[in-house]
Design a protein around this motif. Structure first.
Motif, PDB file in Angstrom:
ATOM      1  N   LEU A 173       0.701  -1.081  -0.145  1.00 24.52           N
ATOM      2  CA  LEU A 173       0.036   0.072   0.041  1.00 24.52           C
ATOM      3  C   LEU A 173       0.739   1.306  -0.032  1.00 24.52           C
ATOM      4  CD1 LEU A 173      -2.963  -0.972   2.439  1.00 24.52           C
ATOM      5  CD2 LEU A 173      -2.965  -0.159  -0.171  1.00 24.52           C
ATOM      6  N   LYS A 174       1.936   1.011   0.756  1.00 26.31           N
ATOM      7  CA  LYS A 174       2.658   2.280   0.766  1.00 26.31           C
ATOM      8  C   LYS A 174       3.650   2.866  -0.572  1.00 26.31           C
ATOM      9  CE  LYS A 174       4.603   2.427   5.479  1.00 26.31           C
ATOM     10  NZ  LYS A 174       5.643   2.057   6.384  1.00 26.31           N
ATOM     11  N   LYS A 175       3.782   1.491  -1.317  1.00 32.06           N
ATOM     12  CA  LYS A 175       4.476   1.708  -2.485  1.00 32.06           C
ATOM     13  C   LYS A 175       3.328   2.242  -3.631  1.00 32.06           C
ATOM     14  CE  LYS A 175       8.139  -1.912  -2.782  1.00 32.06           C
ATOM     15  NZ  LYS A 175       8.603  -2.994  -3.157  1.00 32.06           N
ATOM     16  N   ALA A 176       2.185   1.766  -3.352  1.00 30.77           N
ATOM     17  CA  ALA A 176       1.316   2.073  -4.483  1.00 30.77           C
ATOM     18  C   ALA A 176       0.558   3.587  -4.286  1.00 30.77           C
ATOM     19  CB  ALA A 176       0.166   1.018  -4.414  1.00 30.77           C
ATOM     20  N   LEU A 177       0.830   3.866  -3.118  1.00 26.79           N
ATOM     21  CA  LEU A 177      -0.307   5.063  -2.697  1.00 26.79           C
ATOM     22  C   LEU A 177       0.506   6.369  -2.283  1.00 26.79           C
ATOM     23  CD1 LEU A 177      -3.347   3.268  -0.838  1.00 26.79           C
ATOM     24  CD2 LEU A 177      -3.212   4.149  -3.303  1.00 26.79           C
ATOM     25  N   SER A 178       1.962   6.205  -1.901  1.00 23.44           N
ATOM     26  CA  SER A 178       2.682   7.142  -1.365  1.00 23.44           C
ATOM     27  C   SER A 178       2.624   8.387  -2.116  1.00 23.44           C
ATOM     28  CB  SER A 178       4.204   6.647  -0.978  1.00 23.44           C
ATOM     29  OG  SER A 178       4.827   6.427  -2.297  1.00 23.44           O
ATOM     30  N   ASP A 179       2.571   8.278  -3.397  1.00 24.59           N
ATOM     31  CA  ASP A 179       2.753   9.673  -4.321  1.00 24.59           C
ATOM     32  C   ASP A 179       1.207  10.117  -4.771  1.00 24.59           C
ATOM     33  OD1 ASP A 179       2.235   7.541  -5.760  1.00 24.59           O
ATOM     34  OD2 ASP A 179       3.406   8.182  -7.492  1.00 24.59           O
ATOM     35  N   LYS A 180       0.406   9.039  -4.278  1.00 25.59           N
ATOM     36  CA  LYS A 180      -1.123   9.580  -4.849  1.00 25.59           C
ATOM     37  C   LYS A 180      -1.955  10.221  -3.417  1.00 25.59           C
ATOM     38  CE  LYS A 180      -1.128   5.944  -7.990  1.00 25.59           C
ATOM     39  NZ  LYS A 180      -1.629   4.377  -8.428  1.00 25.59           N
ATOM     40  N   ILE A 181      -1.940   9.603  -2.166  1.00 28.21           N
ATOM     41  CA  ILE A 181      -2.415  10.353  -1.077  1.00 28.21           C
ATOM     42  C   ILE A 181      -1.452  11.005  -0.236  1.00 28.21           C
ATOM     43  CG2 ILE A 181      -4.575   9.074  -1.571  1.00 28.21           C
ATOM     44  CD1 ILE A 181      -3.744   7.254   0.747  1.00 28.21           C
ATOM     45  N   ARG A 182      -2.111  11.879   0.740  1.00 29.56           N
ATOM     46  CA  ARG A 182      -1.352  12.772   1.602  1.00 29.56           C
ATOM     47  C   ARG A 182      -0.864  11.849   2.663  1.00 29.56           C
ATOM     48  NH1 ARG A 182      -5.143  17.338   2.604  1.00 29.56           N
ATOM     49  NH2 ARG A 182      -6.380  15.831   2.727  1.00 29.56           N
ATOM     50  N   LYS A 183       0.052  12.154   3.215  1.00 29.32           N
ATOM     51  CA  LYS A 183       0.929  10.942   4.221  1.00 29.32           C
ATOM     52  C   LYS A 183       0.024  10.785   5.216  1.00 29.32           C
ATOM     53  CE  LYS A 183       5.264  10.701   6.681  1.00 29.32           C
ATOM     54  NZ  LYS A 183       6.263  11.328   7.513  1.00 29.32           N
ATOM     55  N   HIS A 184      -0.586  11.553   5.999  1.00 35.03           N
ATOM     56  CA  HIS A 184      -1.661  11.390   7.324  1.00 35.03           C
ATOM     57  C   HIS A 184      -2.666  10.228   6.864  1.00 35.03           C
ATOM     58  CE1 HIS A 184      -3.983  14.887   5.900  1.00 35.03           C
ATOM     59  NE2 HIS A 184      -4.856  14.127   6.577  1.00 35.03           N
ATOM     60  N   GLU A 185      -3.205  10.806   5.668  1.00 37.87           N
ATOM     61  CA  GLU A 185      -4.130   9.683   5.211  1.00 37.87           C
ATOM     62  C   GLU A 185      -3.784   8.140   4.833  1.00 37.87           C
ATOM     63  OE1 GLU A 185      -7.406  12.956   3.277  1.00 37.87           O
ATOM     64  OE2 GLU A 185      -5.929  11.580   1.769  1.00 37.87           O
ATOM     65  N   LEU A 186      -2.523   8.257   4.479  1.00 36.85           N
ATOM     66  CA  LEU A 186      -1.864   6.877   4.208  1.00 36.85           C
ATOM     67  C   LEU A 186      -1.856   6.232   5.291  1.00 36.85           C
ATOM     68  CD1 LEU A 186      -0.780   4.855   2.194  1.00 36.85           C
ATOM     69  CD2 LEU A 186       1.321   6.111   2.317  1.00 36.85           C
ATOM     70  N   GLU A 187      -1.303   6.950   6.495  1.00 36.89           N
ATOM     71  CA  GLU A 187      -1.195   6.427   7.740  1.00 36.89           C
ATOM     72  C   GLU A 187      -2.414   5.794   8.454  1.00 36.89           C
ATOM     73  OE1 GLU A 187       0.889   9.186  10.097  1.00 36.89           O
ATOM     74  OE2 GLU A 187       2.803   8.992   9.008  1.00 36.89           O
ATOM     75  N   VAL A 188      -3.383   6.483   8.250  1.00 37.10           N
ATOM     76  CA  VAL A 188      -4.820   6.193   8.654  1.00 37.10           C
ATOM     77  C   VAL A 188      -5.328   4.915   8.009  1.00 37.10           C
ATOM     78  CG1 VAL A 188      -7.166   6.846   8.623  1.00 37.10           C
ATOM     79  CG2 VAL A 188      -5.666   8.515   9.390  1.00 37.10           C
ATOM     80  N   LYS A 234      -3.363   1.760   9.311  1.00 33.98           N
ATOM     81  CA  LYS A 234      -3.895   1.386  10.398  1.00 33.98           C
ATOM     82  C   LYS A 234      -5.017   0.781  10.412  1.00 33.98           C
ATOM     83  CE  LYS A 234      -1.862   5.156  13.530  1.00 33.98           C
ATOM     84  NZ  LYS A 234      -1.858   6.503  13.891  1.00 33.98           N
ATOM     85  N   VAL A 235      -6.100   1.254   9.643  1.00 36.50           N
ATOM     86  CA  VAL A 235      -7.243   0.572   9.345  1.00 36.50           C
ATOM     87  C   VAL A 235      -7.100  -0.945   8.889  1.00 36.50           C
ATOM     88  CG1 VAL A 235      -9.281   0.468   8.083  1.00 36.50           C
ATOM     89  CG2 VAL A 235      -8.624   2.632   9.064  1.00 36.50           C
ATOM     90  N   VAL A 236      -5.973  -1.101   7.996  1.00 37.94           N
ATOM     91  CA  VAL A 236      -5.874  -2.416   7.274  1.00 37.94           C
ATOM     92  C   VAL A 236      -5.161  -3.188   8.481  1.00 37.94           C
ATOM     93  CG1 VAL A 236      -4.192  -3.617   5.879  1.00 37.94           C
ATOM     94  CG2 VAL A 236      -5.528  -1.425   5.071  1.00 37.94           C
TER      95      VAL A 236
END
Lengths: 247, 285
Positions: free
Chosen positions: B37-52, B55-57
């Motif tokens: 998920l980090k690889k796929a989304l790190s440049d697509k969504i903001r950092k704090h949203e990625l962290e959320v 965590k949900v996953v």
């Protein structure tokens, strides 16, 4: 015209006037080129002003990193190398130097700009377009307006290739200059009937030239198009033919 | 066998080993999914949203793993499941739209029909994308209005992204008088396009006579421009063409009617100024 200047500064060449003078405790930069005027106040201490030729991608607005030079088609034989000279438009950058820091203050050009689309609207890129004649030797130029690009076209293929334009990435473009000429030394390597690769040499093709300040650092190579002989009627190679139907 | 040793109630040592294995595998799965998920989304969504999202996953997988191992530890989930099922039903109904927006948001991030900064139209709403969040998308309309759109609405609406492609085509219909030279007019229009840097060299502009109208020869001008410059170029160049054609005394005719009366005297007095040929003809009669 190119070089380092102290203050006060006053340059007048043809339609260009460029001045830097003290006014109300600040330095006032004034430039007028054929009615296109720019004034800027400089508040901080600066060592010198540097005027250098720069990559022609900032005027009228930096919307593309690519320079596309179109020229009369030239046939390059199988497994052979051709050296051709092209001209390209230059922009002139005025830089402020303070300590070891250099900041771009102004850019202008004596040559009018034109953009083009290389490829399709979906997958292509906007390019700064310029039509050049093709020369077998270094052509005489007005060094304030155009530079000379020495292009080594290398065709390792077993077929003739027809080359009619080259696209260069502004990143990695290295300009050299002296008091007679602005120069770029580049090569085009034909990789297939549809693709060629262009890159730049880190040295000029003539000795004694000074390296210009680089606006953009080298990052990647880019592709340029080539046309292959013996293709279908009206098809100049798929890479270029992509434009068809969008007029 | 030592693995058959009962620890308490019906729980054996083997059950504990299985529990540890399941939890270990869950941990590995969490690591793998989060890494991807980090690889796929790190440049697509903001950092704090990625962290959320991570965590949900993570907690979802941990929750499922724990639920799955509880029977091995002789913990009866019947009551818990009943209560959980009821609570789930209530929460499910209550959060239906939230989940729907969340799923739509995830698909928007994956499909990427729009990006922050793009000039877009979603349904009847036009403007610039300011933000793409998990549950909503923020659009700033041309008049500066802040518009929050639920992601479900964005995802199910017709999305027009004006800057998805690098170039767009502009079309102008221009009507000139029948008395004027079409070739000269198209030459002037070509000159205006050639002098503007943003009227692209390729694809080449296309100028042609589209129709012979009631009042004018209708010329169509089609040319391409960088998408980022579309609005400015479209607004400017039509006026530049009008100025150039005016300067060359090429006329943009108004709608006109030539009315003929049976009475010859009336013909002479009413013939319109803009039809001198008719006037001359009627005088000669």
């Amino acid at each position: 015209m190119f070089g380092r200047y102290n203050f006060p500064l006053a340059i007048k060449e043809g339609n260009l006037t460029l001045q830097v003078e003290k006014r109300n405790g600040f330095l006032l930069y004034m430039r007028d080129l054929q009615g296109d005027r720019k004034e800027k106040l400089i508040g901080s201490d600066i060592n010198q002003i540097i005027i250098h030729p720069i990559v022609p991608i900032t005027i009228p607005k930096q919307i593309s990193l690519y320079l596309e030079i179109s020229f009369d088609p030239i046939f390059v034989g199988p497994t052979s190398k051709v050296i051709a000279y092209l001209t390209f438009p230059i922009e002139i950058g005025v830089f402020l130097e303070s300590g070891s820091t250099i900041e771009l203050l102004d850019t202008f050009s004596f040559v009018s700009s034109k953009y083009s689309l290389y490829g399709t609207p979906k997958t292509g890129v906007i390019t700064k377009w310029y039509k050049s004649k093709i020369f077998s030797d270094v052509p005489p130029t007005d060094y304030r307006k155009v530079g000379v690009l020495k292009l080594i076209i290398n065709n390792p293929l077993r077929d003739f290739a027809e080359v009619s334009r080259a696209v260069f990435n502004g990143r990695g473009m290295v300009l050299f200059f002296d008091n007679r000429m602005v120069a770029i030394h580049a090569q085009m390597s034909i990789q297939s009937s549809l693709v060629a690769e262009t890159n730049f040499f880190e040295t000029s093709f003539q000795s004694g030239m000074e390296k210009s300040i680089e606006l953009l650092k080298a990052k990647q190579l880019t592709l340029a198009g080539v046309n292959k002989i013996r293709q279908l009627s009206g098809v100049e190679g798929n890479k270029f033919f992509m434009d068809a139907g969008y007029s | 066998m030592i693995l058959d040793t009962v620890i308490y109630r019906d729980v054996t040592l083997w059950n504990l080993v299985v529990v540890v294995i399941i939890l270990g595998i869950s941990s590995i799965v969490i690591q793998i999914i989060n890494l991807n998920l980090k690889k796929a989304l790190s440049d697509k969504i903001r950092k704090h949203e990625l962290e959320v999202l991570l965590k949900v996953v993570r907690y979802t997988i941990i929750f499922l793993a724990v639920i799955s191992v509880l029977p091995l530890l002789s913990i009866d989930l019947t009551g818990l499941l009943l209560a959980g099922g009821f609570a789930g039903l209530v929460i499910g109904f209550a959060s239906q739209s939230v989940v729907s927006n969340l799923i739509s948001g995830i698909f928007l991030v994956i499909e990427r029909p729009i990006k922050i900064g793009d000039e877009i139209a979603i349904g009847e709403i036009e403007g610039y994308v300011e933000d793409i969040r998990f549950l909503s998308t923020v659009v700033r309309s041309y008049d500066g209005t802040y518009i929050r759109l639920p992601n479900e609405k964005v995802f199910t609406s017709v999305i027009t992204n004006y800057v998805e492609d690098v170039a767009r085509r502009i079309l102008y219909p221009i009507g000139i008088s029948y008395r004027d030279d079409v070739t000269r007019a198209t030459g002037i229009i070509e000159g205006v396009l050639a002098s503007n840097p943003y009227a692209l060299k390729n694809p080449a502009p296309n100028i042609y006579v589209d129709s012979l109208g009631e009042n004018s020869v209708n010329i169509v001008v089609r040319f391409w421009t960088p998408s980022t410059e579309y609005t400015g170029v479209k607004n400017e160049l039509l006026w530049r063409m009008k100025e150039a054609l005016d300067k060359a005394k090429i006329e943009f005719p108004f709608p006109q009617r030539v009315i003929w009366f049976k009475d010859e005297k009336s013909q002479e007095s009413i013939s319109p100024e803009r039809a001198p040929n008719h006037e001359e003809e009627s005088k000669s009669e």
